[in-house]
Design a protein around this motif. Structure first.
Motif, PDB file in Angstrom:
ATOM      1  N   HIS A 141     111.214 -19.799  41.314  1.00 42.62           N
ATOM      2  CA  HIS A 141     112.407 -19.364  42.039  1.00 42.62           C
ATOM      3  C   HIS A 141     112.048 -18.360  43.133  1.00 42.62           C
ATOM      4  CE1 HIS A 141     115.236 -21.318  39.297  1.00 42.62           C
ATOM      5  NE2 HIS A 141     114.401 -20.958  38.332  1.00 42.62           N
ATOM      6  N   TYR A 142     112.857 -18.383  44.182  1.00 39.22           N
ATOM      7  CA  TYR A 142     112.679 -17.430  45.269  1.00 39.22           C
ATOM      8  C   TYR A 142     112.961 -16.006  44.793  1.00 39.22           C
ATOM      9  CZ  TYR A 142     112.519 -21.062  48.906  1.00 39.22           C
ATOM     10  OH  TYR A 142     112.163 -22.117  49.695  1.00 39.22           O
ATOM     11  N   TYR A 160     105.826  -9.948  31.482  1.00 43.77           N
ATOM     12  CA  TYR A 160     105.579 -10.713  32.710  1.00 43.77           C
ATOM     13  C   TYR A 160     105.129 -12.132  32.382  1.00 43.77           C
ATOM     14  CZ  TYR A 160     105.322  -5.925  34.604  1.00 43.77           C
ATOM     15  OH  TYR A 160     105.565  -4.629  34.937  1.00 43.77           O
ATOM     16  N   ALA A 161     104.250 -12.256  31.385  1.00 40.93           N
ATOM     17  CA  ALA A 161     103.731 -13.574  31.024  1.00 40.93           C
ATOM     18  C   ALA A 161     104.853 -14.490  30.550  1.00 40.93           C
ATOM     19  CB  ALA A 161     102.661 -13.433  29.939  1.00 40.93           C
ATOM     20  N   ALA A 162     105.768 -13.953  29.768  1.00 41.97           N
ATOM     21  CA  ALA A 162     106.878 -14.764  29.267  1.00 41.97           C
ATOM     22  C   ALA A 162     107.800 -15.226  30.390  1.00 41.97           C
ATOM     23  CB  ALA A 162     107.671 -13.961  28.233  1.00 41.97           C
ATOM     24  N   SER A 163     107.868 -14.447  31.463  1.00 38.42           N
ATOM     25  CA  SER A 163     108.755 -14.772  32.588  1.00 38.42           C
ATOM     26  C   SER A 163     108.048 -15.522  33.702  1.00 38.42           C
ATOM     27  CB  SER A 163     109.351 -13.474  33.163  1.00 38.42           C
ATOM     28  OG  SER A 163     110.036 -12.744  32.183  1.00 38.42           O
ATOM     29  N   LEU A 164     106.741 -15.794  33.550  1.00 39.08           N
ATOM     30  CA  LEU A 164     105.971 -16.361  34.653  1.00 39.08           C
ATOM     31  C   LEU A 164     106.514 -17.693  35.173  1.00 39.08           C
ATOM     32  CD1 LEU A 164     103.539 -15.819  36.456  1.00 39.08           C
ATOM     33  CD2 LEU A 164     102.104 -17.026  34.799  1.00 39.08           C
ATOM     34  N   PRO A 165     106.863 -18.665  34.317  1.00 43.37           N
ATOM     35  CA  PRO A 165     107.399 -19.922  34.878  1.00 43.37           C
ATOM     36  C   PRO A 165     108.624 -19.697  35.751  1.00 43.37           C
ATOM     37  CG  PRO A 165     106.806 -20.215  32.572  1.00 43.37           C
ATOM     38  CD  PRO A 165     106.714 -18.738  32.850  1.00 43.37           C
TER      39      PRO A 165
END
Length: 384
Positions: free
Chosen positions: A63-64, A53-58
């Motif tokens: 994004h919607y 999750y942290a890696a995908s946070l940005p």
């Protein structure tokens, strides 16, 4: 050690201050505080899932999310549900709000004590709340026959049961609950709040969600935050027959599920073994915690099927004083129950945590009690 905290934050009617409000008031010392107040799954998500999750946070923040239908379909695939009978929402509280507005005409019956939104939501909308008092002498156990008589006497048109109940963890067996539901088929609405059902070990398949899709007036409520240990991500769902689900779904905003919740829901299918393992660990922790707390005199520990335990402080010990003492001098945040309908301040609730944290809680409670009852021998605790 003294933990500076603004205790005036507790001067509210039905709910405690948020964890974040308390931590801000405690500043640097907040890092040592253990949260026994909010019943959370400490073993899930796994560290690997959090890293993902942290890696995908940005990307999630920029994004919607997908629409609700897409996210709900994935959740149904993971949980083995039919999307036609399930409604996904931004937390169970959003569902409680809409259930009240759409289906509760003038009155709602609920046992008390229970989750505060069930006693507050209808009252805030000018509807009558018929509170069925659970008895301390019965350890707040719910007698379905007595509740049925109460509903008939009050002429309530809707009813809710939390199973297991919050704050005490009392549980009604599945077959008994379904039999009661069938006897109440004339009501406008029956809600069974199963926010903590995954933690039950008295019987397998404790949920009745698969059994109510053919019944006209029943909704089962689930809180994903409580089960999956993610209170900060507001998501929950309801299961009902096709007609009720469609009406509830139509009332909800199309994009009320955020991208973080979507990412978590899409990650669940590959991590269900870890989730089931987390439930087993919590059940073992609950047994250990109950055993250790029952070594304390002046404390009655109620049986629980939730991921929390409620305690009765005997000999006139005040729960608010206990809460304040444990927080300000021991860095332990517990739930004092005196602001819940149908219960007083001699009751406190503590979330189930691992053995090391439990040992710290038991020792701190022992110190608090012996300071007020110095002639009492604290069994099983080193309070030297």
């Amino acid at each position: 050690m003294v933990y500076p905290v603004d205790l005036s934050l507790f001067d509210r009617v039905a709910h405690n201050p948020s964890y974040f409000s308390l931590m801000r008031s405690m500043q640097e010392s907040a890092k040592d505080v253990l949260d026994f107040c909010v019943p959370c799954n400490p073993y899930f998500p796994t560290d690997a899932m959090f890293a993902e999750y942290a890696a995908s946070l940005p990307r999630m923040l920029k994004h919607y999310p997908s629409d609700n239908e897409t996210i709900a379909t994935r959740l149904c695939e993971t949980l083995g549900l039919d999307p036609a009978f399930m409604v996904l929402a931004n937390g169970s509280t959003e569902l409680i709000t809409w259930l009240d507005q759409l289906f509760v005409r003038d009155s709602l019956a609920t046992p008390v004590p229970t989750f505060g939104r069930w006693t507050d939501q209808s009252a805030e909308n000018g509807k009558r709340v018929d509170a069925f008092q659970l008895l301390a002498s019965d350890r707040f156990g719910l007698c379905l026959e007595s509740f049925e008589r109460f509903i008939r006497q009050q002429r309530s048109r809707a009813a809710v049961i939390c199973n297991p109940n919050n704050p005490d963890g009392g549980y009604v067996r599945r077959a008994d609950l379904l039999s009661w539901i069938d006897r109440m088929s004339d009501l406008d609405l029956i809600v069974v709040d199963e926010s903590f059902t995954d933690f039950v070990d008295l019987e397998e398949n404790a949920s009745i969600a698969d059994d109510i899709v053919g019944r006209d007036n029943v909704v089962v409520l689930k809180s994903l935050g409580k089960n999956f240990g993610l209170h900060g991500v507001r998501f929950g769902y309801a299961v009902s027959n096709r007609t009720l689900a469609a009406r509830l779904r139509k009332a909800l905003p199309k994009w009320n599920i955020n991208s973080l919740a979507e990412a978590i829901i899409f990650s669940l299918r590959d991590n269900m073994d870890a989730y089931r393992d987390s439930l087993y660990k919590i059940k073992m922790d609950r047994h250990y915690m109950m055993t250790q707390l029952r070594n304390l005199p002046c404390v009655e520990v109620l049986p629980s099927q939730g991921n929390f335990l409620m305690m009765h402080l005997l000999s006139g010990v005040d729960g608010a004083s206990c809460r304040d003492e444990l927080l300000a001098h021991h860095g332990l945040f517990i739930r004092e129950c005196g602001n819940k309908a149908g219960i007083d301040s001699s009751y406190i609730r503590a979330a189930v945590r691992g053995s090391g944290d439990v040992d710290r809680l038991v020792e701190s409670l022992a110190r608090f009690l012996i300071a007020r009852e110095p002639t009492v021998l604290i069994r099983g605790c080193d309070v030297a």
